[in-house]
Design a protein around this motif. Structure first.
Motif, mmCIF file in Angstrom:
data_model
loop_
_atom_site.group_PDB
_atom_site.id
_atom_site.type_symbol
_atom_site.label_atom_id
_atom_site.label_comp_id
_atom_site.label_asym_id
_atom_site.label_seq_id
_atom_site.Cartn_x
_atom_site.Cartn_y
_atom_site.Cartn_z
ATOM 1 N N ARG A 90 27.274 25.291 81.094
ATOM 2 C CA ARG A 90 27.970 26.580 81.179
ATOM 3 C C ARG A 90 28.716 26.931 79.892
ATOM 4 O O ARG A 90 28.648 28.071 79.410
ATOM 5 C CB ARG A 90 28.945 26.554 82.361
ATOM 6 C CG ARG A 90 29.705 27.856 82.568
ATOM 7 C CD ARG A 90 30.520 27.810 83.853
ATOM 8 N NE ARG A 90 31.282 29.031 84.043
ATOM 9 C CZ ARG A 90 32.495 29.235 83.548
ATOM 10 N NH1 ARG A 90 33.081 28.266 82.836
ATOM 11 N NH2 ARG A 90 33.124 30.366 83.755
ATOM 12 N N MET A 136 28.016 30.202 77.422
ATOM 13 C CA MET A 136 29.040 31.186 77.075
ATOM 14 C C MET A 136 29.120 31.386 75.560
ATOM 15 O O MET A 136 29.244 32.514 75.068
ATOM 16 C CB MET A 136 30.391 30.744 77.635
ATOM 17 C CG MET A 136 30.461 30.778 79.155
ATOM 18 S SD MET A 136 31.960 29.995 79.843
ATOM 19 C CE MET A 136 33.236 30.983 79.083
ATOM 20 N N ARG A 187 27.746 37.161 80.937
ATOM 21 C CA ARG A 187 27.971 35.838 81.527
ATOM 22 C C ARG A 187 27.682 35.873 83.025
ATOM 23 O O ARG A 187 27.044 34.970 83.570
ATOM 24 C CB ARG A 187 29.424 35.415 81.321
ATOM 25 C CG ARG A 187 29.814 35.072 79.902
ATOM 26 C CD ARG A 187 31.238 34.566 79.939
ATOM 27 N NE ARG A 187 31.869 34.546 78.644
ATOM 28 C CZ ARG A 187 33.158 34.276 78.453
ATOM 29 N NH1 ARG A 187 33.930 34.015 79.498
ATOM 30 N NH2 ARG A 187 33.684 34.267 77.241
#
Length: 308
Positions: free
Chosen positions: A191, A195, A259
């Motif tokens: 993750r 990002m 996102r």
């Protein structure tokens, strides 16, 4: 027939770069599975990365990009038909078909050969169903032998569409292609890495002229409303051009929206796995060459097994 090689993943995971190199190694052609890359003039915002399709002094064909004018209402059914036309053409040229993209709905409709992608709307039936409650619609749907999707009862729109599909199939039997084989690879990162990649790519696109691209589309006659319906880059840049967002707010809100979009994509892919689609996720920690070798070796092995 060469099996279909599919490379999927969320936005900003480097799918295109990998797919192009794999196509070069295998003698393949790429079929884009992206709901916005079908439109001409929408290059930067959709991440077509056209320059990546030339590797080792070789141009890698990419089908289903730039096939419609911006503003056109392109549907999943059209993609389904366009895909098979492209797929059959690649087979005739004796090349390897490689589907690459992040639009899960498009990808799944092909892999599972969902007949709903070809079913037109039935206004008369929809008018008739509008008089019934959601509970009545759900009960009606249960009278059919087979449901095309396990999520049919999640909303009224899905209920109506599912019934519409079943009614269509009464008089239009659907036959799946029995010679169709495929293997699926997934590209994803942790993750935090995603990002960072999203932020970096957004900054690059802004530097490449994404705002100018959107303004050009508007000047060419595409309405603000239509552009905003394309979502993400086109929505937030349009709001900025309409002076509804400052530049800083546009960048920040768009970064967050992308996102969230990437998260939804992964949710879709995980659901595909739960529903029976086997996705071989490539180890994000290995180098680029190892990623390519992993995919090409697995594809060649898959082909050998299919021939036995």
């Amino acid at each position: 027939m060469n099996p279909l090689l599919t490379i999927l993943g969320p936005t900003a995971c480097g799918k295109t770069h990998i797919a192009v190199e794999v196509a070069y190694r295998l003698g393949g052609e790429i079929i884009s599975a992206d709901s916005r890359q079908v439109f001409r003039g929408m290059d930067i915002g959709t991440g077509k990365d056209l320059g990546e399709y030339r590797v080792h002094n070789t141009d890698i064909p990419c089908l289903l990009t730039d096939i419609r004018q911006p503003g056109y209402e392109y549907s999943a059914g059209e993609f389904y038909r366009d895909f098979w036309q492209a797929f059959d053409g690649i087979q005739q040229r004796k090349h390897v078909p490689i589907m690459c993209g992040g639009t899960g709905f498009y990808i799944e409709s092909v892999l599972k050969q969902y007949p709903f992608a070809l079913v037109p709307e039935n206004p008369e039936l929809r008018e008739k169903l509008s008089e019934q409650t959601d509970q009545q619609l759900a009960q009606l749907l249960q009278t059919y032998v087979k449901l095309h999707n396990h999520t049919d009862t999640e909303s009224r729109q899905r209920l109506v569409r599912a019934i519409e599909i079943q009614e269509y199939q009464r008089t239009h039997p659907f036959q799946k292609r029995t010679d169709f084989r495929y293997i699926v690879f997934g590209i994803a990162y942790p993750r935090q890495t995603v990002m960072q990649r999203i932020r970096q790519r957004l900054e690059q696109r802004l530097q490449q002229g994404m705002i100018t691209e959107v303004q050009t589309l508007i000047d060419g006659g595409v309405s603000h409303e239509r552009l905003m319906r394309y979502g993400l880059e086109y929505r937030y840049v349009t709001l900025y051009l309409l002076n509804r967002l400052t530049y800083a707010d546009m960048v920040e809100q768009l970064n967050i929206a992308i996102r969230q979009f990437a998260k939804r994509q992964m949710t879709w892919f995980r659901r595909m796995e739960r529903n029976g689609t086997h996705i071989q996720w490539i180890d994000h920690s290995i180098g680029f060459e190892d990623k390519i070798s992993t995919i090409t070796d697995a594809y060649n092995q898959f082909c050998s097994q299919q021939m036995q």
